[in-house]
Enzyme design. Structure first.
Site, PDB file in Angstrom:
ATOM      1  N   ALA A  66       0.863  -1.176   0.000  1.00 29.57           N
ATOM      2  CA  ALA A  66       0.000   0.000   0.000  1.00 29.57           C
ATOM      3  C   ALA A  66       0.901   1.228   0.000  1.00 29.57           C
ATOM      4  O   ALA A  66       2.064   1.155   0.411  1.00 29.57           O
ATOM      5  CB  ALA A  66      -0.890  -0.021   1.234  1.00 29.57           C
ATOM      6  N   GLY A 109       0.584  -4.879   0.890  1.00 28.18           N
ATOM      7  CA  GLY A 109      -0.593  -4.893   0.025  1.00 28.18           C
ATOM      8  C   GLY A 109      -0.335  -5.562  -1.322  1.00 28.18           C
ATOM      9  O   GLY A 109      -1.267  -6.080  -1.939  1.00 28.18           O
ATOM     10  N   GLU A 112      -0.823  -9.095  -0.686  1.00 31.06           N
ATOM     11  CA  GLU A 112      -2.257  -9.286  -0.438  1.00 31.06           C
ATOM     12  C   GLU A 112      -3.059  -9.240  -1.737  1.00 31.06           C
ATOM     13  O   GLU A 112      -4.001 -10.009  -1.926  1.00 31.06           O
ATOM     14  CB  GLU A 112      -2.745  -8.228   0.549  1.00 31.06           C
ATOM     15  N   GLU A 132       4.400  -5.053   7.197  1.00 30.90           N
ATOM     16  CA  GLU A 132       3.679  -3.969   7.882  1.00 30.90           C
ATOM     17  C   GLU A 132       4.142  -3.780   9.318  1.00 30.90           C
ATOM     18  O   GLU A 132       4.104  -2.685   9.869  1.00 30.90           O
ATOM     19  CB  GLU A 132       2.174  -4.242   7.870  1.00 30.90           C
TER      20      GLU A 132
HETATM   21  N1  CAA Z   1       4.637   3.217  -0.600  1.00 28.36           N
HETATM   22  C1  CAA Z   1       5.031   4.388  -1.124  1.00 28.36           C
HETATM   23  N2  CAA Z   1       6.169   4.520  -1.836  1.00 28.36           N
HETATM   24  C2  CAA Z   1       6.936   3.431  -1.995  1.00 28.36           C
HETATM   25  C3  CAA Z   1       6.585   2.187  -1.456  1.00 28.36           C
HETATM   26  C4  CAA Z   1       5.354   2.095  -0.732  1.00 28.36           C
HETATM   27  N3  CAA Z   1       4.907   0.946  -0.221  1.00 28.36           N
HETATM   28  N4  CAA Z   1       7.553   1.297  -1.763  1.00 28.36           N
HETATM   29  C5  CAA Z   1       8.482   1.969  -2.490  1.00 28.36           C
HETATM   30  N5  CAA Z   1       8.109   3.252  -2.628  1.00 28.36           N
HETATM   31  C6  CAA Z   1       8.834   4.336  -3.310  1.00 28.36           C
HETATM   32  C7  CAA Z   1      10.030   4.793  -2.508  1.00 28.36           C
HETATM   33  O1  CAA Z   1       9.625   5.695  -1.519  1.00 28.36           O
HETATM   34  C8  CAA Z   1      10.873   5.397  -3.586  1.00 28.36           C
HETATM   35  O2  CAA Z   1      10.377   6.674  -3.880  1.00 28.36           O
HETATM   36  P1  CAA Z   1      11.369   7.958  -3.920  1.00 28.36           P
HETATM   37  O3  CAA Z   1      12.246   7.666  -5.116  1.00 28.36           O
HETATM   38  O4  CAA Z   1      10.445   9.098  -4.139  1.00 28.36           O
HETATM   39  O5  CAA Z   1      12.122   7.961  -2.648  1.00 28.36           O
HETATM   40  C9  CAA Z   1      10.617   4.512  -4.798  1.00 28.36           C
HETATM   41  O6  CAA Z   1       9.377   3.842  -4.528  1.00 28.36           O
HETATM   42  C10 CAA Z   1      11.676   3.452  -5.006  1.00 28.36           C
HETATM   43  O7  CAA Z   1      11.829   2.724  -3.797  1.00 28.36           O
HETATM   44  P2  CAA Z   1      13.248   2.473  -3.082  1.00 28.36           P
HETATM   45  O8  CAA Z   1      14.193   3.593  -3.387  1.00 28.36           O
HETATM   46  O9  CAA Z   1      12.983   2.181  -1.641  1.00 28.36           O
HETATM   47  O10 CAA Z   1      13.716   1.167  -3.872  1.00 28.36           O
HETATM   48  P3  CAA Z   1      14.718   0.040  -3.348  1.00 28.36           P
HETATM   49  O11 CAA Z   1      14.992  -0.805  -4.530  1.00 28.36           O
HETATM   50  O12 CAA Z   1      15.851   0.634  -2.611  1.00 28.36           O
HETATM   51  O13 CAA Z   1      13.861  -0.798  -2.245  1.00 28.36           O
HETATM   52  C11 CAA Z   1      11.909  -1.958  -1.414  1.00 28.36           C
HETATM   53  C12 CAA Z   1      12.751  -1.570  -2.649  1.00 28.36           C
HETATM   54  C13 CAA Z   1      12.708  -2.904  -0.512  1.00 28.36           C
HETATM   55  C14 CAA Z   1      10.648  -2.654  -1.922  1.00 28.36           C
HETATM   56  C15 CAA Z   1      11.543  -0.685  -0.608  1.00 28.36           C
HETATM   57  O14 CAA Z   1      11.002   0.267  -1.502  1.00 28.36           O
HETATM   58  C16 CAA Z   1      10.544  -0.903   0.501  1.00 28.36           C
HETATM   59  O15 CAA Z   1      10.863  -1.420   1.533  1.00 28.36           O
HETATM   60  N6  CAA Z   1       9.262  -0.482   0.254  1.00 28.36           N
HETATM   61  C17 CAA Z   1       8.204  -0.555   1.254  1.00 28.36           C
HETATM   62  C18 CAA Z   1       7.734  -1.987   1.478  1.00 28.36           C
HETATM   63  C19 CAA Z   1       6.650  -2.012   2.516  1.00 28.36           C
HETATM   64  O16 CAA Z   1       6.857  -1.714   3.687  1.00 28.36           O
HETATM   65  N7  CAA Z   1       5.428  -2.419   2.091  1.00 28.36           N
HETATM   66  C20 CAA Z   1       4.290  -2.499   2.987  1.00 28.36           C
HETATM   67  C21 CAA Z   1       3.495  -1.240   2.906  1.00 28.36           C
HETATM   68  S1  CAA Z   1       2.238  -1.144   4.157  1.00 28.36           S
HETATM   69  C22 CAA Z   1       0.954  -2.040   3.546  1.00 28.36           C
HETATM   70  O17 CAA Z   1       1.000  -2.605   2.484  1.00 28.36           O
HETATM   71  C23 CAA Z   1      -0.271  -2.066   4.441  1.00 28.36           C
HETATM   72  C24 CAA Z   1      -1.257  -3.094   4.070  1.00 28.36           C
HETATM   73  O18 CAA Z   1      -1.314  -4.187   4.553  1.00 28.36           O
HETATM   74  C25 CAA Z   1      -2.263  -2.791   3.097  1.00 28.36           C
END
Ligand code: CAA
Length: 258
Positions: A66, A109, A112, A132
């Site tokens: 998400a 998400g 999911e 999460e």
């Molecule tokens: N939401 C918003 N933006 C996101 C995102 C997310 N879930 N995942 C990645 N992005 C964005 C980053 O912020 C980044 O944007 P900027 O360039 O503006 O900074 C861009 O996408 C590229 O990401 P990274 O620079 O982080 O890329 P990476 O290759 O270094 O890392 C990754 C990849 C390990 C997937 C890392 O992006 C990450 O950990 N993302 C979040 C994963 C996460 O926590 N997901 C769960 C979300 S909560 C949820 O889903 C709730 C639910 O149950 C519904």
């Protein structure tokens, strides 16, 4: 300059493709993308020329979760009164099979969304997880329920409590994904699987999805009874007549999806 669309749509034969398209956010699932995905699924579901739906992302990310930036400022009252994420439930209303074609990250998400689909085909590069817990929350689009049903309590607790990510091989071993495919053949294989399912009789495909899903909602005796009744009802279709005649006459069936 207009924003790029959050999903790309492409009909290939009887297969409706939906490609998530927020590359700069690794296909993070914001409200706009959610509405576009559920809208596209509903449109394909209603389209008589479509037999199967495929949801995929990019090579690097199916979806990285998400959209954390959209969620960050929200209060409890907003999340609760808006019933945030509830519109994703509309995806589960689809009656045609949906394949999740996962390459790269399927986190939170994203994982999911893949689990809301009927079958997950993973590239060997796929990475699944429910991280999460690292954000001070828990899965919010059905992950705690669907992951537990898919992989059992032990693995679901492991993934949801630690937030660790697993690769395609562990995901297949755990029963989360149906197949793992070499990266260089990934989309070809997904296309072949989708074409195979789309070539079958649509009423039997839809009923097959319905009866398998019933296994998650009901007890064994009820489920078996539901299956038997559904099985019997397919004898009212032209495709049953054609399918069985084709076998007896040693030829390929020509299904007309009715
Ligand atoms: N939401 C918003 N933006 C996101 C995102 C997310 N879930 N995942 C990645 N992005 C964005 C980053 O912020 C980044 O944007 P900027 O360039 O503006 O900074 C861009 O996408 C590229 O990401 P990274 O620079 O982080 O890329 P990476 O290759 O270094 O890392 C990754 C990849 C390990 C997937 C890392 O992006 C990450 O950990 N993302 C979040 C994963 C996460 O926590 N997901 C769960 C979300 S909560 C949820 O889903 C709730 C639910 O149950 C519904």
């Amino acid at each position: 300059q207009t924003e790029p669309q959050t999903v790309l749509l492409d009909k290939r034969g009887r297969v409706g493709w939906i490609t998530l398209n927020r590359p700069r956010a690794l296909n993070a699932l914001n409200t706009e993308l959610m509405n576009d995905v559920v809208g596209a699924v509903a449109a394909y579901d209603a389209d008589p020329g479509i037999g199967v739906i495929v949801i995929t992302g990019s090579e690097k990310a199916f979806a990285a979760g998400a959209d954390i930036k959209e969620m960050q400022p929200k209060t409890f009252s907003e999340v609760y009164t808006e019933d945030f994420f509830a519109d994703w439930d509309r995806l589960s209303a689809a009656r045609k099979p949906i394949i999740a074609a996962v390459s790269g990250y399927a986190l939170g998400g994203g994982c999911e969304l893949a689990m809301m689909c009927d079958l997950i085909i993973a590239s060997e590069t796929a990475k699944f997880g429910q991280p999460e817990i690292n954000l001070g929350v828990i899965p919010g689009i059905g992950g705690s329920q669907r992951l537990t049903r898919a992989v059992g309590k032990a693995k679901a607790m492991d993934l949801i409590l630690t937030g660790r990510t697993i690769g395609a091989e562990e995901a297949e071993r755990s029963g989360l994904v149906a197949r793992v495919v070499p990266a260089d053949r990934f989309l070809d294989v997904v296309g072949e699987v989708a074409d195979t399912i789309a070539s079958k009789s649509l009423p039997s495909v839809m009923m097959a999805k319905e009866v398998v899903n019933r296994a998650f909602e009901t007890g064994l005796a009820e489920g078996v009874k539901f299956e038997r009744r559904s099985f019997g009802s397919l004898f009212a279709t032209e495709d049953q007549t054609e399918g069985m005649a084709a076998f007896v006459e040693k030829r390929q069936p020509e299904f007309r999806h009715r």
